[in-house]
Design a protein around this motif. Structure first.
Motif, PDB file in Angstrom:
ATOM      1  N   SER A  90       0.806  -1.224   0.000  1.00 34.43           N
ATOM      2  CA  SER A  90       0.000   0.000   0.000  1.00 34.43           C
ATOM      3  C   SER A  90       0.839   1.273   0.000  1.00 34.43           C
ATOM      4  O   SER A  90       0.390   2.309  -0.496  1.00 34.43           O
ATOM      5  N   ALA A  91       2.058   1.236   0.513  1.00 30.09           N
ATOM      6  CA  ALA A  91       2.898   2.435   0.545  1.00 30.09           C
ATOM      7  C   ALA A  91       3.697   2.634  -0.741  1.00 30.09           C
ATOM      8  O   ALA A  91       4.322   3.678  -0.930  1.00 30.09           O
ATOM      9  N   LYS A  92       3.681   1.631  -1.619  1.00 29.37           N
ATOM     10  CA  LYS A  92       4.436   1.746  -2.866  1.00 29.37           C
ATOM     11  C   LYS A  92       3.720   2.685  -3.828  1.00 29.37           C
ATOM     12  O   LYS A  92       2.499   2.797  -3.811  1.00 29.37           O
ATOM     13  N   ASP A  93       4.487   3.336  -4.688  1.00 29.70           N
ATOM     14  CA  ASP A  93       3.912   4.220  -5.697  1.00 29.70           C
ATOM     15  C   ASP A  93       3.300   3.413  -6.830  1.00 29.70           C
ATOM     16  O   ASP A  93       3.828   2.375  -7.226  1.00 29.70           O
ATOM     17  N   VAL A  94       2.204   3.939  -7.361  1.00 30.55           N
ATOM     18  CA  VAL A  94       1.622   3.378  -8.571  1.00 30.55           C
ATOM     19  C   VAL A  94       2.518   3.780  -9.733  1.00 30.55           C
ATOM     20  O   VAL A  94       2.912   4.939  -9.843  1.00 30.55           O
TER      21      VAL A  94
END
Length: 162
Positions: A24-28
């Protein structure tokens, strides 16, 4: 939330139990993965694919659709794989003298890559083809399924060395 396993393996918690990694904290970002594989077939089956076809129908069309469906259903088959939006799937099937070469490129804009989707695409395309030809070629062999390249994400681009 559990801590990572001391070994540094992201899919294990501190007690060594399998877990799904929190992305969830990773960038799209835009990501792609390409995988390939082969189905080794008899000369008779190759001739049928190049000519009048196989008794069950259009084996290559079925294989292509099986691959696309496999890419879309990967999280249902691979236990720790994240359900992500698949934005595109290209499946290539080339009939050659020893069988059929399969390639698949899967694209997304999400928080994790699509390598597993590309591998599942190739594998399910191969299985779809085997199912279509098994009556005339019970010795068909699925082989050499592998990731060839991936783009995007934190680790960037990667290509298999020759």
């Amino acid at each position: 939330m559990s801590q990572d396993h001391p070994s540094g393996l992201s899919h294990l918690d501190s007690a060594g139990a399998a877990r799904m990694v929190d992305v969830s904290a990773k960038d799209v970002s835009a990501r792609t993965a390409t995988a390939t594989g082969k189905v080794l077939l008899s000369a008779e089956t190759v001739a049928a694919l190049r000519g009048e076809g196989v008794p069950k129908g259009d084996a290559l069309a079925v294989a292509r659709l099986a691959g696309i469906q496999g890419a879309k259903r990967t999280p249902d088959l691979v236990p720790l794989c994240h359900p992500i939006a698949i934005h595109g799937v290209d499946v290539g099937l080339e009939v050659v003298d020893e069988g059929v070469l399969i390639s698949a490129t899967v694209r997304t804009a999400d928080r994790t890559g699509v390598e597993m989707e590309a591998l599942t695409c190739v594998t399910t395309a191969a299985l779809g083809l085997v199912d279509m030809v098994k009556a005339i070629d019970p010795e068909a062999v699925v082989t050499e399924v592998r990731v060839e390249e991936k783009t995007g994400g934190k680790t960037g681009d990667w290509r298999r060395s020759q």
